[in-house]
Write a protein that holds these residues in place. Structure first.
Motif, PDB file in Angstrom:
ATOM      1  N   GLU A  36       0.819  -1.210   0.000  1.00  0.00           N
ATOM      2  CA  GLU A  36       0.000   0.000   0.000  1.00  0.00           C
ATOM      3  C   GLU A  36       0.852   1.259   0.000  1.00  0.00           C
ATOM      4  O   GLU A  36       0.332   2.368  -0.114  1.00  0.00           O
ATOM      5  CB  GLU A  36      -0.958   0.005   1.201  1.00  0.00           C
ATOM      6  N   LEU A  76       4.665  -6.040  -9.299  1.00  0.00           N
ATOM      7  CA  LEU A  76       3.489  -6.838  -9.620  1.00  0.00           C
ATOM      8  C   LEU A  76       3.813  -8.324  -9.579  1.00  0.00           C
ATOM      9  O   LEU A  76       2.984  -9.143  -9.167  1.00  0.00           O
ATOM     10  CB  LEU A  76       2.966  -6.443 -11.005  1.00  0.00           C
ATOM     11  N   ARG A 121      -0.628  -3.568 -17.225  1.00  0.00           N
ATOM     12  CA  ARG A 121      -0.642  -2.482 -16.255  1.00  0.00           C
ATOM     13  C   ARG A 121       0.658  -1.689 -16.318  1.00  0.00           C
ATOM     14  O   ARG A 121       0.656  -0.462 -16.238  1.00  0.00           O
ATOM     15  CB  ARG A 121      -0.845  -3.028 -14.837  1.00  0.00           C
ATOM     16  N   LYS A 166       0.659   0.666 -19.254  1.00  0.00           N
ATOM     17  CA  LYS A 166      -0.187   1.837 -19.011  1.00  0.00           C
ATOM     18  C   LYS A 166       0.626   2.957 -18.370  1.00  0.00           C
ATOM     19  O   LYS A 166       0.554   4.124 -18.790  1.00  0.00           O
ATOM     20  CB  LYS A 166      -1.347   1.448 -18.092  1.00  0.00           C
ATOM     21  N   TYR A 167       1.440   2.604 -17.377  1.00  0.00           N
ATOM     22  CA  TYR A 167       2.203   3.638 -16.665  1.00  0.00           C
ATOM     23  C   TYR A 167       3.476   4.029 -17.405  1.00  0.00           C
ATOM     24  O   TYR A 167       3.937   5.162 -17.288  1.00  0.00           O
ATOM     25  CB  TYR A 167       2.485   3.182 -15.230  1.00  0.00           C
ATOM     26  N   TYR A 181       3.817   3.568  -9.303  1.00  0.00           N
ATOM     27  CA  TYR A 181       2.389   3.691  -9.594  1.00  0.00           C
ATOM     28  C   TYR A 181       1.768   2.356  -9.984  1.00  0.00           C
ATOM     29  O   TYR A 181       0.589   2.097  -9.703  1.00  0.00           O
ATOM     30  CB  TYR A 181       2.168   4.690 -10.735  1.00  0.00           C
ATOM     31  N   ALA A 182       2.533   1.488 -10.636  1.00  0.00           N
ATOM     32  CA  ALA A 182       1.979   0.250 -11.187  1.00  0.00           C
ATOM     33  C   ALA A 182       1.400  -0.668 -10.118  1.00  0.00           C
ATOM     34  O   ALA A 182       0.437  -1.398 -10.378  1.00  0.00           O
ATOM     35  CB  ALA A 182       3.054  -0.491 -11.989  1.00  0.00           C
ATOM     36  N   ASN A 229      -0.237   0.198  -7.670  1.00  0.00           N
ATOM     37  CA  ASN A 229      -1.466   0.828  -7.182  1.00  0.00           C
ATOM     38  C   ASN A 229      -1.418   1.088  -5.675  1.00  0.00           C
ATOM     39  O   ASN A 229      -2.317   0.665  -4.929  1.00  0.00           O
ATOM     40  CB  ASN A 229      -2.684  -0.032  -7.533  1.00  0.00           C
ATOM     41  N   GLU A 268      -1.665   3.027  -2.026  1.00  0.00           N
ATOM     42  CA  GLU A 268      -2.519   4.063  -1.458  1.00  0.00           C
ATOM     43  C   GLU A 268      -1.732   5.363  -1.285  1.00  0.00           C
ATOM     44  O   GLU A 268      -2.285   6.453  -1.407  1.00  0.00           O
ATOM     45  CB  GLU A 268      -3.055   3.613  -0.095  1.00  0.00           C
ATOM     46  N   THR A 321      -0.123  13.417 -13.667  1.00  0.00           N
ATOM     47  CA  THR A 321      -0.454  12.068 -13.216  1.00  0.00           C
ATOM     48  C   THR A 321      -1.300  12.117 -11.959  1.00  0.00           C
ATOM     49  O   THR A 321      -2.267  11.365 -11.804  1.00  0.00           O
ATOM     50  CB  THR A 321       0.823  11.245 -12.972  1.00  0.00           C
ATOM     51  N   GLU A 378      -4.742  10.222 -11.158  1.00  0.00           N
ATOM     52  CA  GLU A 378      -4.740   9.117 -10.201  1.00  0.00           C
ATOM     53  C   GLU A 378      -5.258   9.502  -8.811  1.00  0.00           C
ATOM     54  O   GLU A 378      -5.783   8.661  -8.089  1.00  0.00           O
ATOM     55  CB  GLU A 378      -3.316   8.545 -10.071  1.00  0.00           C
ATOM     56  N   LYS A 416      -3.632  10.047  -6.064  1.00  0.00           N
ATOM     57  CA  LYS A 416      -2.965   9.304  -4.999  1.00  0.00           C
ATOM     58  C   LYS A 416      -2.405  10.272  -3.957  1.00  0.00           C
ATOM     59  O   LYS A 416      -1.918  11.356  -4.303  1.00  0.00           O
ATOM     60  CB  LYS A 416      -1.799   8.480  -5.566  1.00  0.00           C
TER      61      LYS A 416
END
Length: 215
Positions: free
Chosen positions: A35, A59, A72, A75-76, A107-108, A110, A112, A138, A142, A144
Motif C-alpha cells: 500500500e 506486480l 498495467r 499503461k504507466y 504507480y503500477a 497501485n 494508497e 499524473t 490518479e 494518490k
C-alpha cells in the motif's frame, strides 16, 4: 539533516521509529507493504532488467498474472512518456528517463500512498521542471496521496496542497502551510502574486532555521 528521509523511511517501513507509532488508516505501520510505493532520488532500478521488467517487478512480487502485469506496466510506461523504450535497459536511459521508470514502477502496484524522497534532486533544471509537470498531470488522473520530500521551495509550492516545514536538529514539525493555489497547475503560476507570497513565507521560515544553526 532535520530528518526528512528518516521520516519517510519510517513511513515506508524501511526503518523503525525509536519511539512512538506511525498509523495508516488507523493501523500501525509494521514493516513494508504494497500500500506504500517508494521513489528514491537515485532511481534504484535493476540494471539487468528492461524498463518493462523493472515496472512489472512489484506486480510479480504480488503474483499478478504475467499478461495483466505487462498491461498495467505499459499503461504507466506510456503515462510517463516512455512508450517505445519498454525493452531498453537502464544503462541506455538518461537520468530523467530512469526516474520516469521508477515513478511508473511505484504507480503500477497501485499504492494508497506514494512516498518520494527528493526524486528530482539529481536532475538538471529542465528535466526537473518537466517531471514536476508530469507528476502534477499524473496526480490529476490518479489522485494518490503523495508524501514528497524536497529542499526546493519552488518545487514544494508548485506541487503541494500542504507544505510541512521541519526544524533543524532535532527535527520537529515547525509549521504547516496550506497551499491554496487551485489545480490544475502549470509552471506559469510561478509568476503569480500568490505563488510568490507563499514561496517567500516558506523561505523565511527555512532561513530562520539557517540563522538558528549559525548561532
Amino acid at each position: 539533516g532535520c530528518g526528512k528521509s528518516t521520516l519517510l523511511n519510517n513511513i515506508a517501513g524501511l526503518d523503525n521509529p525509536t519511539s512512538g507509532n506511525i498509523y495508516l488508516d488507523g493501523k500501525p505501520i509494521e514493516g513494508t507493504g504494497v500500500e506504500r510505493g517508494v521513489v528514491f532520488q537515485q532511481y534504484a532500478l535493476f540494471p539487468w532488467r528492461t524498463v518493462l521488467r523493472n515496472v512489472t517487478f512489484g506486480l510479480e512480487m504480488q503474483n499478478v498474472p504475467k499478461q495483466e502485469a505487462e498491461d498495467r506496466a505499459m499503461k504507466y510506461i506510456k503515462s510517463v512518456g516512455l512508450e517505445g523504450f519498454e525493452h531498453a535497459y537502464p544503462k541506455e536511459l538518461s537520468g530523467g528517463m530512469k526516474q520516469r521508470v521508477a515513478i511508473a514502477r511505484a504507480y503500477a502496484v497501485n499504492p494508497e500512498i506514494l512516498l518520494m524522497d527528493e526524486p528530482f534532486g539529481a536532475l538538471d533544471a529542465q528535466t526537473r521542471v518537466q517531471l514536476q509537470q508530469e507528476l502534477l498531470d499524473t496526480w490529476q488522473r490518479e489522485k494518490k496521496t503523495c508524501f514528497f520530500i524536497t529542499h526546493d521551495v519552488d518545487e514544494a509550492v508548485i506541487l503541494a496542497q500542504r507544505v510541512v516545514i521541519m526544524s533543524a536538529r532535532p527535527g520537529r514539525i515547525k509549521k504547516v502551510v496550506d497551499i491554496d493555489i487551485p489545480y490544475p497547475r502549470t509552471q506559469d503560476i510561478k509568476t503569480s502574486p500568490r505563488f510568490v507570497e507563499l514561496k517567500n513565507m516558506i523561505w523565511d521560515e527555512v532561513y530562520q532555521e539557517f540563522l538558528e544553526i549559525k548561532k
